[in-house]
Enzyme design. Sequence first.
Site, short mmCIF file in Angstrom:
data_model
loop_
_atom_site.label_atom_id
_atom_site.label_comp_id
_atom_site.label_asym_id
_atom_site.label_seq_id
_atom_site.Cartn_x
_atom_site.Cartn_y
_atom_site.Cartn_z
N CYS B 89 -87.56 17.72 -32.92
CA CYS B 89 -86.20 17.97 -31.96
C CYS B 89 -85.20 19.23 -32.43
O CYS B 89 -84.42 19.15 -31.53
CB CYS B 89 -85.48 16.63 -32.32
SG CYS B 89 -86.64 14.99 -32.22
N HIS B 379 -83.01 11.88 -24.51
CA HIS B 379 -83.31 13.02 -25.59
C HIS B 379 -84.80 13.23 -25.30
O HIS B 379 -85.75 13.12 -26.05
CB HIS B 379 -83.05 12.36 -26.98
CG HIS B 379 -83.46 13.08 -28.05
ND1 HIS B 379 -83.35 14.54 -28.18
CD2 HIS B 379 -84.05 12.67 -29.07
CE1 HIS B 379 -84.06 15.01 -29.13
NE2 HIS B 379 -84.32 13.94 -29.75
N CYS B 410 -80.84 16.97 -35.79
CA CYS B 410 -81.87 16.38 -36.87
C CYS B 410 -83.29 16.41 -36.14
O CYS B 410 -83.22 16.28 -34.80
CB CYS B 410 -81.65 15.08 -37.39
SG CYS B 410 -81.35 13.79 -36.19
#
Lengths: 293, 423, 462
Positions: B89, B379, B410
């Site tokens: 990510c 996301h 994160c």
Amino acid sequence: MGSAAPGDAAGRTELASAPSLPALFARAAVTARGRGGDLPTTRLARTGVRADQQQLAGYARVCGFGLSDVLPPTFPHVLAFPLQVALMSDRAFPLALPGLVHVRNRIDALRPIGTGEALDLEVWAERFARHRSGATVDLCASVSADGAEVWRGRSTYLARGATPPDGAPEAEVTVEVGDVPDGTIRWLVDGDTGRRYAKVSGDVNPIHLSGLTAKAFGFKRAIAHGMWVAARALAALEGRLPAAASVDVAFRKPLFLPSTVTLATAEVGGGWDLAVRNADTGAEHLLGTVRPR
Amino acid sequence: MTRKAAIVGGNRIPFARSGSAYARASNQDMLTATLDGLVARFGLQGVQLGEVVAGAVLKHSRDFNLTRESVLGSQLAARTPAYDVQQACGTGLEAAVLVANKIALGQIESGIAGGVDTTSDAPLAVNDDLRRVLLQVASARTVQQRLKALAGLRPGQVVPDLPRNAEPRTGLSMGEHAAVTARQWEIGRAEQDELAVASHRNLAAAYDRGFFDDLVTPYLGLTRDENLRPDSNVEKLAALGPVFGGEDGTMTAGNSTPLSDGASAVLLASDEWAAARDLPVLAHLVDAQTAAVDHVHGGEGLLMAPVHATPVLLARNGLSLQDFDFYEIHEAFASTVLATLKAWEDPAFCKEKLGLDVPLGAVDRSKLNVNGSSLAAGHPFAATGGRIVAALAKQLHEAGPGKRGLISICAAGGQGVVAILES
Amino acid sequence: MTQPIPEDDLIVSDWYRDFTNSGVGATLTKRLGLPRPAVLRRHEPGAPLLPGPAVVGTAGEGRLRDPLTAVLKDAGVTLLSPVTADGGTDGERTAAVLLDATGLRTPADLAAAHDFLAPALRRLAPSGRVLVLAEPPSEAADPAQAAARQALEGLVRSTAKELRGGATANLLLVPDGAEGGLAGPVRFFLSGRSAYVDGQVVTLTAAGATDGQDDDRPLAGKVAVVTGAARGIGAAIARVLARDGAHVVVVDLPAAGQALAGVANEVGGTALQLDITAPDAPERLVGHLRERHGGVDVVVHNAGITRDKLLVNMDAARWNAVMAVNLQAQLDLTQALLDADGLLRPGGRVVCVSSQSGIAGNRGQTNYAASKAGVIGMVRAWAPALAERGATINAVAPGFIVTEMTARMPFGTREIGSRINSLQQGGLPVDVAETVAWLAQPESTGVNGQVVRVCGQSFLGA
């Protein structure tokens, strides 16, 4: 053991090749009854053994080790295991092989072993001991390279209901492990794990292979090989293990297949304390320690 | 002497829920459309940029050169080089850092950083055993060898491996990891739901005031993020059952990000390059820091690495955590954001784990994720960095010169990327 | 998947025109006495202004003969003498007939117009051009002169209706002092750019002479804004402005962003997603133009919506929405551009898209027609103020233009709509775009406050 060379003074017999494990298991099964007496002093040996690269790759994959030019610390056990089984399946061995339960395993990895090294193996049995539900025996292995010992293994097996000789010492089957918190590592252990490990280790003990064969020996389902659990746990710590280490693991509750388990690790004194537990019940399958040497 | 890379602007497509509006779009489709939207916004047709850097977390083997292929399919000059990066990510932000660093060093004058991910068109792997057999078949030289290899197949091996959203070394999904952290930091259900509601409300408000008019280009009929629920409220979220952390868990589908599809891209340049083309400079990428934690054996939270990266970044720049006008903390899960904030305020944690005599302290919540974040927008893993960089840069630009923003993202594998932008 | 669909693919083909121009179809339609719409001559970059020679005649002692001749010679047009055109048998067919009628004093002088035009038109080639130049009746010295000048309008409009084969007739009124602005309009009316402009009257105003322009790229170096540019006529305008050399900022609703980006990339322009009815839209447009381009040369107010209902059934929402987009936004954006110091550069051009409905009215379109008529009022009112800064503001009023929108009309409505004009066919978005682009040219400086219909001389509201 037709290919056995003549024994030497110390009762040492050297084999030219690895014995066939399925045949040994079969022979052990049909000769299981009527055994007794003391441990044989026989030592079985092989020299110039090299790891089969294809077997090694399969073993690494099944256990979760990366493939490198160094043997996984548990792999010499696989090399020595056929000799140990040969020893146990011999009529002179006092305990019946079928039904033996692996309860503890100690490994002293004295230095990393290269995958191409020629290894000399020697196995023997010792320490016929008294256990509250029977007797235990240690199957030992010593692995040398260029005349120097590089690896030692001691596998403790429990024979339920067996009677040890008089004056036998108390069995030592527990491993002292500190407080290991809940693990954040989870394994989904598939139903075919026993078969997969059997294929790469040669340990074709029927209790690991299928539900049906396991039932024949009194287990409700197939159970994972203890040495697979241990190897998988060490593999999870790959890269963080001391180069020379003593590994001591106790196999507790059987790990039925399939299962979801957790691995908990705690860094202790440059080594590790380990616990493999059932993810649902928390039952302990393996407790162990890894200490630098 | 180095210079700071300017953030000129950004573009993304609305983020879709998994298996929905973009179900038939590939990563390359989405990244190409996103690049073209950026090209259209800044008149870059046929322009040769320094480089384009992007990546995807879930990637087909055929997409080994995903970014370059997307560039070739876009309106950019075909002579624009490109490469792929992957930091889970963190991919999008890391890509921006990489481009910014090359600009800072004077190696390039302009570049695009981006990311894309689809959970709808994710690669489906064949069972590992089958894969090995097929590889043997492919490398076999004779028919006999082929047949021999195929003979080794068993029915159970033909079942495909569905992609597991699990950490390879722990076997736990990201949500389960986050649940462990949430429990460890005693993050309550209500505060997670409140954060989620704020995310939806802020994102909806930003859309309504036209904030995303020059940040988002519609794609395949989608004009806003599909996950956005402007009418979301705490009562509705409270009715949801936990999905992570067991029956008494606090993490629900409402306060966790959904699987999403989407892509984003950010245009970075030297000030001179931007000025020569009359392009705006929204903000500069001042500095960045990555960190990682040992979530496998170290007892640390999988998503807590930004907590460690931030004090290093702050110290290097002589800043305190309170020296920011806006904070963008990626909402992988509401609990992740809250645990991050709590850790920074915790004296014991800051002392023992971060080696700080004084805790970093509290973040003014009114400055946090002011235009919504991943809980509302969705996301698509690698696309989140670009979404945040472009939106924060615009927010800082609107606030006026000298404003400062902190980005914290994160990532899987116990990693974190943080960065400072300044207008 | 990211490529915009070319506009041509979106247009329903004119099956009737294609059919009647086919071998069998031509015979059949001729026998049935059905109209046979021509294939119009449209502009192609690099092509000569006219495909053949032109003939210039006069009615009375005109003052434009020399400047007109100069313009035509500059454009490489071969001139035939009226005599040849009249009686000769060896002359080729003419591509254009021009009449300088600035010398008219009384209606009797119109006979000269007739004497020149009648034989000349007989020799007019398909897609030929008839352009009459005269002075505005309002500036006549006496009623007789005013009558004569006004008579021309009837003459030209009727001529336009009589012409066949895609030929057009238009009237250009050139007041005293406006000769300097002659070149641009003359070239437009002769060129393929005015293919669907027919029967129109355009009045020039006195304006300073321009520096001239590269007729292939008259907008080179200019920055143009086009609203509603994601598709249809707006996209066509963007394409033509870009073809003529402009950097085009295409504007449309954020929701139309994907198509808008496609247009921007196609024309090498930039996309600006903006709801022009938002309160801060003028500010954002001004800010964008100032920051990214330092100013703007051409503003095309094209964005428009319809919300049709009979007036008695129309709710406030329909009324307000149409007014907000079609009229108020044009007012607000234009005002903001004018207020922004120096933003609209010298020689600025504002072109507003009105509609035939705004002139003729249309059942079910009170809101739309009101807004489009309002645009005309706005353009006329602003023209003097823009003239003071050397800028212009004009309106184009499209008639029946074949677009995605008309493709969805019921068959009958569409067919009738497309045939009830002198050219017997619907126009194309590019026809509107060409007229917009002409009004945006530097040489259109003398065209201000005008409403140019692009309707093929529609019978509605004519």
